[in-house]
Design a protein around this motif. Structure first.
Motif, PDB file in Angstrom:
ATOM      1  N   SER A   9       0.842  -1.194   0.000  1.00 13.78           N
ATOM      2  CA  SER A   9       0.000   0.000   0.000  1.00 13.78           C
ATOM      3  C   SER A   9       0.874   1.240   0.000  1.00 13.78           C
ATOM      4  O   SER A   9       2.019   1.229   0.458  1.00 13.78           O
ATOM      5  CB  SER A   9      -0.918   0.003   1.237  1.00 13.78           C
ATOM      6  OG  SER A   9      -1.799  -1.090   1.189  1.00 13.78           O
ATOM      7  N   ILE A  10       0.336   2.318  -0.512  1.00 11.84           N
ATOM      8  CA  ILE A  10       1.078   3.558  -0.609  1.00 11.84           C
ATOM      9  C   ILE A  10       1.482   4.041   0.788  1.00 11.84           C
ATOM     10  O   ILE A  10       0.656   4.064   1.711  1.00 11.84           O
ATOM     11  CB  ILE A  10       0.233   4.620  -1.352  1.00 11.84           C
ATOM     12  CG1 ILE A  10       0.999   5.929  -1.508  1.00 11.84           C
ATOM     13  CG2 ILE A  10      -1.102   4.845  -0.680  1.00 11.84           C
ATOM     14  CD1 ILE A  10       0.305   6.909  -2.450  1.00 11.84           C
ATOM     15  N   PRO A  11       2.758   4.394   1.023  1.00  9.41           N
ATOM     16  CA  PRO A  11       3.189   4.881   2.337  1.00  9.41           C
ATOM     17  C   PRO A  11       2.408   6.126   2.759  1.00  9.41           C
ATOM     18  O   PRO A  11       2.008   6.946   1.917  1.00  9.41           O
ATOM     19  CB  PRO A  11       4.670   5.212   2.116  1.00  9.41           C
ATOM     20  CG  PRO A  11       5.078   4.380   0.944  1.00  9.41           C
ATOM     21  CD  PRO A  11       3.867   4.288   0.074  1.00  9.41           C
ATOM     22  N   VAL A  12       2.211   6.274   4.043  1.00  9.31           N
ATOM     23  CA  VAL A  12       1.398   7.366   4.580  1.00  9.31           C
ATOM     24  C   VAL A  12       1.927   8.723   4.148  1.00  9.31           C
ATOM     25  O   VAL A  12       1.160   9.614   3.741  1.00  9.31           O
ATOM     26  CB  VAL A  12       1.332   7.276   6.130  1.00  9.31           C
ATOM     27  CG1 VAL A  12       0.606   8.502   6.695  1.00  9.31           C
ATOM     28  CG2 VAL A  12       0.639   5.998   6.553  1.00  9.31           C
ATOM     29  N   GLU A  13       3.274   8.883   4.191  1.00  7.81           N
ATOM     30  CA  GLU A  13       3.838  10.200   3.869  1.00  7.81           C
ATOM     31  C   GLU A  13       3.613  10.586   2.415  1.00  7.81           C
ATOM     32  O   GLU A  13       3.424  11.756   2.081  1.00  7.81           O
ATOM     33  CB  GLU A  13       5.331  10.244   4.211  1.00  7.81           C
ATOM     34  CG  GLU A  13       6.215   9.283   3.432  1.00  7.81           C
ATOM     35  CD  GLU A  13       6.341   7.909   4.081  1.00  7.81           C
ATOM     36  OE1 GLU A  13       7.254   7.162   3.699  1.00  7.81           O
ATOM     37  OE2 GLU A  13       5.493   7.584   4.958  1.00  7.81           O
ATOM     38  N   GLU A  16      -0.272  11.305   1.851  1.00  4.39           N
ATOM     39  CA  GLU A  16      -0.678  12.642   2.294  1.00  4.39           C
ATOM     40  C   GLU A  16      -0.367  13.703   1.245  1.00  4.39           C
ATOM     41  O   GLU A  16      -1.100  14.677   1.082  1.00  4.39           O
ATOM     42  CB  GLU A  16       0.015  12.979   3.608  1.00  4.39           C
ATOM     43  CG  GLU A  16      -0.506  12.164   4.781  1.00  4.39           C
ATOM     44  CD  GLU A  16       0.265  12.432   6.067  1.00  4.39           C
ATOM     45  OE1 GLU A  16       1.331  13.100   5.983  1.00  4.39           O
ATOM     46  OE2 GLU A  16      -0.185  11.977   7.136  1.00  4.39           O
ATOM     47  N   LYS A  17       0.738  13.505   0.503  1.00  5.57           N
ATOM     48  CA  LYS A  17       1.125  14.476  -0.534  1.00  5.57           C
ATOM     49  C   LYS A  17       0.192  14.418  -1.745  1.00  5.57           C
ATOM     50  O   LYS A  17       0.166  15.336  -2.558  1.00  5.57           O
ATOM     51  CB  LYS A  17       2.566  14.216  -0.977  1.00  5.57           C
ATOM     52  CG  LYS A  17       3.614  14.480   0.097  1.00  5.57           C
ATOM     53  CD  LYS A  17       4.999  14.123  -0.412  1.00  5.57           C
ATOM     54  CE  LYS A  17       6.054  14.326   0.664  1.00  5.57           C
ATOM     55  NZ  LYS A  17       7.408  13.936   0.202  1.00  5.57           N
ATOM     56  N   LEU A  18      -0.532  13.303  -1.888  1.00 10.06           N
ATOM     57  CA  LEU A  18      -1.388  13.114  -3.064  1.00 10.06           C
ATOM     58  C   LEU A  18      -2.873  13.129  -2.688  1.00 10.06           C
ATOM     59  O   LEU A  18      -3.709  12.573  -3.403  1.00 10.06           O
ATOM     60  CB  LEU A  18      -1.036  11.790  -3.752  1.00 10.06           C
ATOM     61  CG  LEU A  18       0.410  11.620  -4.223  1.00 10.06           C
ATOM     62  CD1 LEU A  18       0.634  10.220  -4.768  1.00 10.06           C
ATOM     63  CD2 LEU A  18       0.780  12.653  -5.287  1.00 10.06           C
TER      64      LEU A  18
END
Length: 566
Positions: A9-13, A16-18
């Motif tokens: 899964s896409i990392p949290v950081e 958040e940018k996307l």
């Protein structure tokens, strides 16, 4: 068994940018290396005006522009010398259209014949051009960077040479007036352009320096050719190539070229809904068919002509050549199958050939054999100059390059990457060719393997194949090298029907009951028994699939394209 991994899964950081994008699009962007809002903006909305680099940053661009402008001003004879493939031919059309647009007509298009001239700037062709055309300047497209001897001969007979190319340079370079190649020097920001992309940058530079009476932005209409080449030549679809592929398809959907329009109508493909798949399966094969059957000029003239009648004639001939190509490859494949049936066992490496086969066609047969049996295939023929040449395909996890590097003494030359390559066999090694490769495979053992699992973008259910997913996928197109078509894993499915279809019953179709938008999954040239798991209506299985839109005969259909059944 097909190797695959589901992307984390896409990392949290990064997530958040996307945040301005939906969760499905964010996951697809992450799978394509997009990790910031700025990168996402470029990826999703490439800009012709903002995202193309200054052409004068490219190696020798100033020299090339100065020499061409002088030739145009003095009405010197120019030869456009392009490679014969689906990069060089569209590139030649770009330069042809530029010269025509500025009112310069003292030029001649020459495309070498692969069966007799081979690849690149040919010494034989140069001498013939001197005799028949007496040019002052030759401009190469998609070739020439390594042709030291041919350029030397060209210089000796009083012809200047400008090389435009994208292939890897060697330590020593030809003594040309200019070598315009993004892989030379360290001033150009992107080295992944195809040959047609390089010539387009040259045209941009010429327009900026020349005082030509052409409409502002007219060169954008030539992006249809750059788009075809960028997608067909499998260069990485990032940086400038993302711009060229995106706008190339945009122009293709509006292109007024009669040859293209007639070709698409003939194949019942919608120009308005054209995709990269239409380039890969409809346009590209017909351009390549011309050179494979030794008449590359037919493809060039089909794309370049503005005459409806000539376009029709060229298309008729190209369709005939494409049919002949298919027939020749089918006969080749049939003979290969016959030989295998006569063998006591299936070898680890297929290494076969026939002096009567065209080297330009053997790659297609090698690909089919490698896919059918999941092992490397090295297939050879003999060219018009008597040399044994061939193509190889991996068919799985074995590197064809590692195999060839293990026995360099049997080749005149070879090259490629793990999945595919080309080679020329020494005449005295042709009879021991198969044995040498079999021994190389045994000696390498595990070192011959290249385990590169397929990466699944999203794991979902059939009901989750929705319009939202399709819209997210559309935003990531066009797909190609380094921007792969999204791969989805669907577990525990059971179809209501398993079918085979086609004249020879060689294709598979699965029908599903689902609330999702894809009710069927298909695979071409693969029957149910050829998958890792044989599908049935009784036992659940898993699917690796692409999601695709097919526009055929005026009807849009959403379906799944089967990669593997597990």
């Amino acid at each position: 068994m097909t190797m695959f991994e589901v992307r984390p899964s896409i990392p949290v950081e990064i997530d958040e940018k996307l945040q301005e994008y939906g969760p499905l699009l964010r996951q697809l962007l992450h799978g394509r290396g997009v990790s910031s809002a700025e990168e996402a903006e470029f990826f999703l909305n490439p800009s012709y005006d903002e995202h193309l680099h200054d052409p004068f940053l490219m190696h020798d661009m100033e020299k090339a522009v100065a020499r061409i402008l002088r030739a145009v001003e003095n009405n010197e004879k120019i030869i456009i010398y392009s490679d014969y493939d689906c990069d060089g031919i569209p590139g030649a059309v770009v330069l042809h259209d530029f010269f025509s647009a500025i009112g310069f007509d003292n030029f001649y298009n020459h495309i070498p014949h692969r069966h007799y001239d081979g690849f690149g700037l040919s010494e034989k062709a140069v001498l013939k051009l001197k005799e028949e055309q007496d040019p002052a300047l030759i401009i190469t497209i998609d070739c020439g960077t390594t042709d030291i001897d041919a350029v030397a001969i060209t210089n000796n007979i009083g012809i200047d040479v400008i090389i435009t190319d994208h292939h890897e340079p060697k330590e020593k370079l030809p003594e040309a007036i200019a070598i315009v190649n993004p892989k030379l020097g360290d001033t150009y920001p992107f080295d992944g352009l195809c040959g047609a992309g390089v010539i387009y940058k040259l045209v941009q530079a010429l327009i900026s320096r020349g005082k030509f009476d052409i409409s502002v932005g007219q060169e954008k209409w030539w992006l249809d050719m750059v788009g075809i080449a960028t997608i067909a030549d499998m260069v990485p679809l990032r940086d400038e190539n993302r711009v060229f592929a995106h706008y190339g398809l945009t122009v293709l959907r509006k292109s007024r070229r009669p040859g293209l329009q007639q070709l698409l109508r003939k194949q019942k493909a919608s120009q308005q809904h054209l995709t990269e798949d239409d380039i890969g399966f409809t346009i590209g094969p017909r351009i390549n068919a011309a050179s494979r059957m030794d008449t590359p000029e037919d493809a060039f003239l089909l794309l370049a002509t503005k005459d409806e009648g000539e376009a029709g004639e060229r298309l008729t001939h190209l369709e005939k050549l494409n049919t002949e190509r298919k027939t020749a490859v089918a006969l080749m494949t049939r003979e290969l199958h016959k030989r295998l049936k006569m063998s006591e066992s299936i070898p680890d490496i297929f290494a076969m050939g026939n002096p009567d086969w065209r080297p330009s066609l053997v790659g297609l047969a090698a690909n089919k054999l490698a896919e059918e049996h999941g092992r490397p295939a090295f297939i050879w023929g003999r060219d018009g100059n008597g040399y044994f040449k061939g193509s190889c395909r991996s068919g799985g996890g074995v590197s064809v390059v590692k195999l060839m590097e293990q026995v360099p003494e049997i080749f005149n030359e070879f090259g490629g990457h793990h999945a595919a390559g080309g080679f020329s066999i020494k005449e005295d090694k042709i009879h021991s060719f198969s044995e040498s490769l079999q021994n190389a495979y045994k000696e390498l053992g595990a070192e011959a393997l290249v385990v590169e699992p397929m990466l699944v973008d999203i794991e979902l259910t059939l009901d989750e194949v929705t319009g939202d997913l399709l819209r997210a996928q559309r935003q990531c197109a066009p797909f190609g090298c380094e921007n792969h078509k999204p791969l989805y894993l669907i577990k525990n499915v059971t179809p209501t029907e398993v079918m085979v279809f086609g004249k020879g019953k060689e294709h598979t179709k699965l029908i599903f009951e689902t609330t999702g938008i894809a009710k069927e999954a298909i695979a071409f040239f693969k029957t149910p028994e050829q998958f890792s798991s044989v599908p049935s209506t009784d036992t659940p299985f898993s699917l690796l699939v692409h999601l695709e839109e097919s526009y055929f005969m005026g009807r849009m259909q959403v379906r799944l394209r089967i990669v593997e059944i597990l």
